[in-house]
Design a protein around this motif. Structure first.
Motif, PDB file in Angstrom:
ATOM      1  N   LEU A  28       0.814  -1.213   0.000  1.00 25.78           N
ATOM      2  CA  LEU A  28       0.000   0.000   0.000  1.00 25.78           C
ATOM      3  C   LEU A  28       0.853   1.271   0.000  1.00 25.78           C
ATOM      4  O   LEU A  28       0.379   2.326  -0.421  1.00 25.78           O
ATOM      5  N   LYS A  29       2.104   1.189   0.439  1.00 22.81           N
ATOM      6  CA  LYS A  29       2.982   2.354   0.474  1.00 22.81           C
ATOM      7  C   LYS A  29       3.703   2.605  -0.849  1.00 22.81           C
ATOM      8  O   LYS A  29       4.280   3.666  -1.040  1.00 22.81           O
ATOM      9  N   GLU A  30       3.680   1.635  -1.767  1.00 25.42           N
ATOM     10  CA  GLU A  30       4.385   1.811  -3.035  1.00 25.42           C
ATOM     11  C   GLU A  30       3.732   2.918  -3.851  1.00 25.42           C
ATOM     12  O   GLU A  30       2.518   3.100  -3.830  1.00 25.42           O
ATOM     13  N   SER A  31       4.549   3.644  -4.606  1.00 21.12           N
ATOM     14  CA  SER A  31       3.988   4.685  -5.468  1.00 21.12           C
ATOM     15  C   SER A  31       3.446   4.049  -6.744  1.00 21.12           C
ATOM     16  O   SER A  31       3.886   2.985  -7.164  1.00 21.12           O
ATOM     17  N   GLN A  32       2.502   4.731  -7.344  1.00 21.94           N
ATOM     18  CA  GLN A  32       1.861   4.225  -8.548  1.00 21.94           C
ATOM     19  C   GLN A  32       2.544   4.785  -9.780  1.00 21.94           C
ATOM     20  O   GLN A  32       2.994   5.931  -9.772  1.00 21.94           O
ATOM     21  N   PRO A  33       2.633   4.017 -10.871  1.00 23.77           N
ATOM     22  CA  PRO A  33       3.207   4.565 -12.098  1.00 23.77           C
ATOM     23  C   PRO A  33       2.287   5.642 -12.686  1.00 23.77           C
ATOM     24  O   PRO A  33       1.100   5.690 -12.357  1.00 23.77           O
ATOM     25  N   PRO A  34       2.806   6.493 -13.570  1.00 24.64           N
ATOM     26  CA  PRO A  34       1.956   7.511 -14.188  1.00 24.64           C
ATOM     27  C   PRO A  34       0.853   6.869 -15.032  1.00 24.64           C
ATOM     28  O   PRO A  34       0.952   5.707 -15.431  1.00 24.64           O
ATOM     29  N   LEU A  35      -0.196   7.649 -15.316  1.00 23.71           N
ATOM     30  CA  LEU A  35      -1.367   7.119 -16.018  1.00 23.71           C
ATOM     31  C   LEU A  35      -1.000   6.549 -17.383  1.00 23.71           C
ATOM     32  O   LEU A  35      -1.482   5.474 -17.758  1.00 23.71           O
ATOM     33  N   ILE A  39      -1.703   2.685 -18.556  1.00 19.98           N
ATOM     34  CA  ILE A  39      -2.512   2.308 -19.722  1.00 19.98           C
ATOM     35  C   ILE A  39      -1.711   1.380 -20.635  1.00 19.98           C
ATOM     36  O   ILE A  39      -2.236   0.377 -21.130  1.00 19.98           O
ATOM     37  N   ALA A  40      -0.432   1.694 -20.853  1.00 13.76           N
ATOM     38  CA  ALA A  40       0.409   0.811 -21.662  1.00 13.76           C
ATOM     39  C   ALA A  40       0.550  -0.559 -20.999  1.00 13.76           C
ATOM     40  O   ALA A  40       0.516  -1.593 -21.680  1.00 13.76           O
ATOM     41  N   ALA A  41       0.684  -0.567 -19.677  1.00 18.03           N
ATOM     42  CA  ALA A  41       0.791  -1.840 -18.962  1.00 18.03           C
ATOM     43  C   ALA A  41      -0.513  -2.628 -19.041  1.00 18.03           C
ATOM     44  O   ALA A  41      -0.484  -3.860 -19.143  1.00 18.03           O
ATOM     45  N   TYR A  42      -1.657  -1.951 -18.989  1.00 19.33           N
ATOM     46  CA  TYR A  42      -2.941  -2.634 -19.117  1.00 19.33           C
ATOM     47  C   TYR A  42      -3.021  -3.381 -20.447  1.00 19.33           C
ATOM     48  O   TYR A  42      -3.417  -4.549 -20.508  1.00 19.33           O
ATOM     49  N   VAL A  43      -2.663  -2.704 -21.521  1.00 17.38           N
ATOM     50  CA  VAL A  43      -2.708  -3.333 -22.856  1.00 17.38           C
ATOM     51  C   VAL A  43      -1.723  -4.495 -22.913  1.00 17.38           C
ATOM     52  O   VAL A  43      -2.057  -5.590 -23.402  1.00 17.38           O
ATOM     53  N   LEU A  44      -0.521  -4.262 -22.410  1.00 19.19           N
ATOM     54  CA  LEU A  44       0.499  -5.311 -22.430  1.00 19.19           C
ATOM     55  C   LEU A  44       0.058  -6.532 -21.637  1.00 19.19           C
ATOM     56  O   LEU A  44       0.200  -7.670 -22.108  1.00 19.19           O
ATOM     57  N   ARG A  89      -6.354  -3.020  -9.171  1.00 21.36           N
ATOM     58  CA  ARG A  89      -7.014  -4.320  -9.378  1.00 21.36           C
ATOM     59  C   ARG A  89      -7.314  -4.544 -10.846  1.00 21.36           C
ATOM     60  O   ARG A  89      -7.367  -5.683 -11.307  1.00 21.36           O
ATOM     61  N   LEU A  90      -7.515  -3.469 -11.569  1.00 20.87           N
ATOM     62  CA  LEU A  90      -7.722  -3.583 -13.016  1.00 20.87           C
ATOM     63  C   LEU A  90      -6.494  -4.191 -13.683  1.00 20.87           C
ATOM     64  O   LEU A  90      -6.611  -4.894 -14.681  1.00 20.87           O
ATOM     65  N   GLY A  91      -5.320  -3.970 -13.096  1.00 26.22           N
ATOM     66  CA  GLY A  91      -4.093  -4.558 -13.609  1.00 26.22           C
ATOM     67  C   GLY A  91      -4.063  -6.070 -13.502  1.00 26.22           C
ATOM     68  O   GLY A  91      -3.369  -6.731 -14.264  1.00 26.22           O
ATOM     69  N   ALA A  92      -4.798  -6.631 -12.575  1.00 22.66           N
ATOM     70  CA  ALA A  92      -4.907  -8.093 -12.466  1.00 22.66           C
ATOM     71  C   ALA A  92      -6.118  -8.609 -13.227  1.00 22.66           C
ATOM     72  O   ALA A  92      -6.119  -9.747 -13.695  1.00 22.66           O
ATOM     73  N   ALA A  93      -7.142  -7.788 -13.356  1.00 25.43           N
ATOM     74  CA  ALA A  93      -8.359  -8.225 -14.045  1.00 25.43           C
ATOM     75  C   ALA A  93      -8.175  -8.277 -15.558  1.00 25.43           C
ATOM     76  O   ALA A  93      -8.753  -9.151 -16.216  1.00 25.43           O
ATOM     77  N   LEU A  94      -7.386  -7.375 -16.118  1.00 30.18           N
ATOM     78  CA  LEU A  94      -7.210  -7.385 -17.573  1.00 30.18           C
ATOM     79  C   LEU A  94      -6.423  -8.590 -18.081  1.00 30.18           C
ATOM     80  O   LEU A  94      -6.810  -9.166 -19.100  1.00 30.18           O
ATOM     81  N   PRO A  95      -5.348  -9.034 -17.424  1.00 30.74           N
ATOM     82  CA  PRO A  95      -4.739 -10.283 -17.880  1.00 30.74           C
ATOM     83  C   PRO A  95      -5.688 -11.467 -17.731  1.00 30.74           C
ATOM     84  O   PRO A  95      -5.687 -12.379 -18.557  1.00 30.74           O
ATOM     85  N   TRP A 146     -10.887   0.208  -8.325  1.00 31.49           N
ATOM     86  CA  TRP A 146     -10.904  -0.500  -9.601  1.00 31.49           C
ATOM     87  C   TRP A 146     -10.574   0.384 -10.783  1.00 31.49           C
ATOM     88  O   TRP A 146      -9.875  -0.005 -11.689  1.00 31.49           O
ATOM     89  N   PHE A 147     -11.129   1.584 -10.828  1.00 30.73           N
ATOM     90  CA  PHE A 147     -11.054   2.389 -12.045  1.00 30.73           C
ATOM     91  C   PHE A 147      -9.986   3.466 -11.941  1.00 30.73           C
ATOM     92  O   PHE A 147      -9.816   4.071 -10.895  1.00 30.73           O
ATOM     93  N   PRO A 148      -9.255   3.722 -13.033  1.00 28.87           N
ATOM     94  CA  PRO A 148      -8.236   4.771 -12.992  1.00 28.87           C
ATOM     95  C   PRO A 148      -8.870   6.127 -12.727  1.00 28.87           C
ATOM     96  O   PRO A 148      -9.920   6.460 -13.287  1.00 28.87           O
ATOM     97  N   GLY A 149      -8.259   6.912 -11.885  1.00 21.22           N
ATOM     98  CA  GLY A 149      -8.759   8.238 -11.598  1.00 21.22           C
ATOM     99  C   GLY A 149      -9.730   8.313 -10.431  1.00 21.22           C
ATOM    100  O   GLY A 149     -10.038   9.373  -9.945  1.00 21.22           O
ATOM    101  N   VAL A 150     -10.227   7.169  -9.983  1.00 21.92           N
ATOM    102  CA  VAL A 150     -11.154   7.151  -8.834  1.00 21.92           C
ATOM    103  C   VAL A 150     -10.315   6.986  -7.582  1.00 21.92           C
ATOM    104  O   VAL A 150      -9.557   6.028  -7.466  1.00 21.92           O
TER     105      VAL A 150
END
Length: 155
Positions: A28-35, A39-44, A89-95, A146-150
């Protein structure tokens, strides 16, 4: 007479699982990558989930007892990597969605009557346990919702 306490001995031992996956607080303390990076990681990861599903379908059938374990290890690693890289969580749901889409395409019999996935124990175990791994990884605690930006819950 007691001497100074050695800090290396005083630190609690971490389990192997906590050392590999990290604790909940560390995640929970890790920083998040930029948007744009997310998005590129989601597609990948969607495409990687698709590829792992196709490869796993053949690996689990090629080496029956060990192949299903290899396919499940690759499947779980892909889902968890999507979660950790994106921090959502979207990062795990998309794969998992890419994995499941490939499965749907592989389950359809060809016009010649050939099947990629048969109704044997290893295929069914791979389908069932792989689905459970996707759900587990998609529901692990993350830094956001779940959703980016929320925004996530307050901490």
């Amino acid at each position: 007479m007691t001497g100074p306490v050695d800090e290396r001995k005083a630190a609690p031992r971490r389990s192997v699982l906590a050392a590999v996956l990290g604790t909940r607080d560390e995640r929970l303390k890790e920083s998040q990558p930029p948007l744009a990076g997310r998005i590129a990681a989601y597609v990948l990861f969607f495409l990687l989930g698709f590829a792992v599903s196709v490869c796993g379908a053949f690996v689990q059938a090629l080496w029956p007892p060990v192949g299903v374990l290899l396919a499940l290890a690759a499947t779980g690693a892909t889902f968890y990597a999507g979660l950790r890289v994106t921090g959502t969580r979207l990062g795990a749901a998309l794969p998992a969605a890419g994995w499941f889409l490939a499965l749907l395409l592989l389950m359809v019999p060809r016009p010649e009557g050939d099947n990629v996935l048969w109704t044997n124990a290893t295929s069914l175990a791979w389908l069932f346990v792989g689905s459970i791994l996707g759900v587990i990884c998609a529901t692990l605690p993350t830094r956001t919702s779940w959703f980016p930006g929320v925004p996530g819950p307050p901490r």
